[in-house]
Scaffold this active site. Structure first.
Site, PDB file in Angstrom:
ATOM      1  N   GLU A   1       0.843  -1.202   0.000  1.00 56.62           N
ATOM      2  CA  GLU A   1       0.000   0.000   0.000  1.00 56.62           C
ATOM      3  C   GLU A   1       0.878   1.252   0.000  1.00 56.62           C
ATOM      4  O   GLU A   1       1.936   1.265   0.631  1.00 56.62           O
ATOM      5  CB  GLU A   1      -0.871   0.034   1.265  1.00 56.62           C
ATOM      6  CG  GLU A   1      -2.313  -0.320   1.037  1.00 56.62           C
ATOM      7  CD  GLU A   1      -3.125   0.760   0.301  1.00 56.62           C
ATOM      8  OE1 GLU A   1      -2.565   1.490  -0.535  1.00 56.62           O
ATOM      9  OE2 GLU A   1      -4.317   0.851   0.557  1.00 56.62           O
ATOM     10  N   ASP A   2       0.401   2.300  -0.662  1.00 58.99           N
ATOM     11  CA  ASP A   2       1.107   3.576  -0.611  1.00 58.99           C
ATOM     12  C   ASP A   2       1.010   4.194   0.778  1.00 58.99           C
ATOM     13  O   ASP A   2       2.005   4.592   1.363  1.00 58.99           O
ATOM     14  CB  ASP A   2       0.578   4.539  -1.693  1.00 58.99           C
ATOM     15  CG  ASP A   2      -0.957   4.674  -1.684  1.00 58.99           C
ATOM     16  OD1 ASP A   2      -1.622   4.000  -0.884  1.00 58.99           O
ATOM     17  OD2 ASP A   2      -1.468   5.458  -2.495  1.00 58.99           O
TER      18      ASP A   2
ATOM     19  N   ARG B   1       1.644  12.028  -9.504  1.00 59.42           N
ATOM     20  CA  ARG B   1       2.115  10.660  -9.233  1.00 59.42           C
ATOM     21  C   ARG B   1       3.565  10.493  -9.696  1.00 59.42           C
ATOM     22  O   ARG B   1       4.290   9.644  -9.215  1.00 59.42           O
ATOM     23  CB  ARG B   1       1.247   9.627  -9.966  1.00 59.42           C
ATOM     24  CG  ARG B   1      -0.168   9.516  -9.460  1.00 59.42           C
ATOM     25  CD  ARG B   1      -0.851   8.278 -10.037  1.00 59.42           C
ATOM     26  NE  ARG B   1      -2.290   8.314  -9.892  1.00 59.42           N
ATOM     27  CZ  ARG B   1      -2.965   7.929  -8.805  1.00 59.42           C
ATOM     28  NH1 ARG B   1      -2.310   7.477  -7.762  1.00 59.42           N
ATOM     29  NH2 ARG B   1      -4.275   7.979  -8.771  1.00 59.42           N
TER      30      ARG B   1
ATOM     31  N   ASP C   1      -4.167   5.324   5.954  1.00 62.30           N
ATOM     32  CA  ASP C   1      -4.720   6.565   6.500  1.00 62.30           C
ATOM     33  C   ASP C   1      -5.711   6.186   7.609  1.00 62.30           C
ATOM     34  O   ASP C   1      -5.309   6.017   8.757  1.00 62.30           O
ATOM     35  CB  ASP C   1      -5.375   7.303   5.318  1.00 62.30           C
ATOM     36  CG  ASP C   1      -5.862   8.683   5.660  1.00 62.30           C
ATOM     37  OD1 ASP C   1      -5.253   9.346   6.513  1.00 62.30           O
ATOM     38  OD2 ASP C   1      -6.861   9.133   5.060  1.00 62.30           O
TER      39      ASP C   1
ATOM     40  N   LYS D   1      -0.400   7.303   8.599  1.00 62.42           N
ATOM     41  CA  LYS D   1      -0.847   8.533   9.277  1.00 62.42           C
ATOM     42  C   LYS D   1      -1.617   8.128  10.519  1.00 62.42           C
ATOM     43  O   LYS D   1      -2.856   8.055  10.494  1.00 62.42           O
ATOM     44  CB  LYS D   1      -1.823   9.274   8.354  1.00 62.42           C
ATOM     45  CG  LYS D   1      -1.236  10.306   7.462  1.00 62.42           C
ATOM     46  CD  LYS D   1      -2.390  11.124   6.869  1.00 62.42           C
ATOM     47  CE  LYS D   1      -2.176  11.341   5.405  1.00 62.42           C
ATOM     48  NZ  LYS D   1      -3.346  11.991   4.773  1.00 62.42           N
TER      49      LYS D   1
ATOM     50  N   PHE E   1      -1.820  15.999   3.708  1.00 65.34           N
ATOM     51  CA  PHE E   1      -2.109  15.333   2.445  1.00 65.34           C
ATOM     52  C   PHE E   1      -0.854  15.317   1.594  1.00 65.34           C
ATOM     53  O   PHE E   1      -0.318  16.365   1.244  1.00 65.34           O
ATOM     54  CB  PHE E   1      -3.257  16.023   1.709  1.00 65.34           C
ATOM     55  CG  PHE E   1      -3.781  15.196   0.584  1.00 65.34           C
ATOM     56  CD1 PHE E   1      -4.678  14.164   0.822  1.00 65.34           C
ATOM     57  CD2 PHE E   1      -3.336  15.407  -0.713  1.00 65.34           C
ATOM     58  CE1 PHE E   1      -5.141  13.371  -0.217  1.00 65.34           C
ATOM     59  CE2 PHE E   1      -3.797  14.617  -1.765  1.00 65.34           C
ATOM     60  CZ  PHE E   1      -4.702  13.593  -1.513  1.00 65.34           C
TER      61      PHE E   1
HETATM   62  P1  5GP Z   1      -7.610   4.510   4.117  1.00 67.87           P
HETATM   63  O1  5GP Z   1      -8.654   3.504   3.745  1.00 67.87           O
HETATM   64  O2  5GP Z   1      -6.470   3.941   4.930  1.00 67.87           O
HETATM   65  O3  5GP Z   1      -8.241   5.693   4.798  1.00 67.87           O
HETATM   66  O4  5GP Z   1      -7.096   5.137   2.778  1.00 67.87           O
HETATM   67  C1  5GP Z   1      -6.097   4.648   2.044  1.00 67.87           C
HETATM   68  C2  5GP Z   1      -6.082   5.324   0.698  1.00 67.87           C
HETATM   69  O5  5GP Z   1      -6.474   6.714   0.736  1.00 67.87           O
HETATM   70  C3  5GP Z   1      -4.654   5.323   0.193  1.00 67.87           C
HETATM   71  O6  5GP Z   1      -4.350   4.135  -0.475  1.00 67.87           O
HETATM   72  C4  5GP Z   1      -4.639   6.549  -0.707  1.00 67.87           C
HETATM   73  O7  5GP Z   1      -5.098   6.196  -1.995  1.00 67.87           O
HETATM   74  C5  5GP Z   1      -5.635   7.509  -0.080  1.00 67.87           C
HETATM   75  N1  5GP Z   1      -4.922   8.500   0.752  1.00 67.87           N
HETATM   76  C6  5GP Z   1      -4.956   8.627   2.094  1.00 67.87           C
HETATM   77  N2  5GP Z   1      -4.171   9.642   2.513  1.00 67.87           N
HETATM   78  C7  5GP Z   1      -3.630  10.185   1.405  1.00 67.87           C
HETATM   79  C8  5GP Z   1      -2.708  11.264   1.174  1.00 67.87           C
HETATM   80  O8  5GP Z   1      -2.209  11.959   2.079  1.00 67.87           O
HETATM   81  N3  5GP Z   1      -2.378  11.513  -0.113  1.00 67.87           N
HETATM   82  C9  5GP Z   1      -2.883  10.795  -1.158  1.00 67.87           C
HETATM   83  N4  5GP Z   1      -2.475  11.139  -2.376  1.00 67.87           N
HETATM   84  N5  5GP Z   1      -3.733   9.761  -0.985  1.00 67.87           N
HETATM   85  C10 5GP Z   1      -4.108   9.463   0.290  1.00 67.87           C
END
Ligand code: 5GP
Length: 174
Positions: free
Chosen positions: A97-98, A163, A101, A129, A150
């Site tokens: 995963e990138d 990207r 969050d 995060k 962000f």
């Molecule tokens: P989660 O389900 O953990 O809330 O969200 C994960 C996804 O939200 C990540 O894979 C990403 O695509 C997006 N995301 C969450 N925070 C960020 C951020 O700071 N920047 C970007 N570009 N995408 C984010």
């Protein structure tokens, strides 16, 4: 509206962390086959570098996911837009995963993968995060812990842009 990007991690700093993650993964899975599952789109750059940092038997698969939510908030309702090309039954899977969050996306994917009967499932995330955690998920391999900002670059987007940045930055709007 113009956006400025301030650098959070340089390409060189990212390369050092990714190399260390590769060494750790290769050591943990010595003599075993690994399936790296790249969670699209944000993880494509990270996965490409991570795969090359692992000295071992690696297969790459790509999983397209779309998360529905309000604005930048994830809802945890994850739709699979592109599935794996081969079964992962009895394989050692690492979800790449990138960024974790809220944790909702990874929590959903972990549940989904358990139904596919792999030998094991681990999570490798470039960024975490913790301030935004809504569900605790295990992150077995982590690049960096960041504040509630962000971020873009190194695969991560803002409205599908940025990207391609080789570094990770924070979008400043003025
Ligand atoms: P989660 O389900 O953990 O809330 O969200 C994960 C996804 O939200 C990540 O894979 C990403 O695509 C997006 N995301 C969450 N925070 C960020 C951020 O700071 N920047 C970007 N570009 N995408 C984010």
């Amino acid at each position: 509206m113009t956006e400025r990007i301030s650098t959070l991690y340089t390409a060189a700093e990212i390369a050092v962390r990714v190399a260390a993650l590769g060494v750790q993964i290769a050591r943990d899975f010595e003599g075993q086959r690994i399936v790296l599952v790249c969670v699209l789109k944000g993880s494509f750059v990270f996965t490409a570098d991570l795969a090359r940092a692992i000295d071992g038997n690696v297969r790459c698969e790509f999983l397209g996911v779309q998360s529905y939510g309000e604005g930048t908030e994830s809802s945890g309702v994850v739709q699979i837009t592109q599935d794996l090309t081969r079964s992962v039954e009895n394989e050692h899977v690492i979800l790449v995963e990138d960024i974790v969050d809220t944790g909702l996306t990874i929590a959903h994917l972990l549940e989904l993968f358990r139904t596919r009967r792999p030998a094991s499932v681990k999570v490798c995330a470039l960024l975490h995060k913790p301030a935004r955690t809504r569900v605790e998920v295990p992150i077995d391999y982590l690049g960096f812990t960041i504040d509630d900002k962000f971020v873009v670059g190194y695969g991560l987007d803002f409205n599908q842009r940025y990207r391609n940045l080789p570094f990770i930055g924070v979008v400043e709007q003025d």
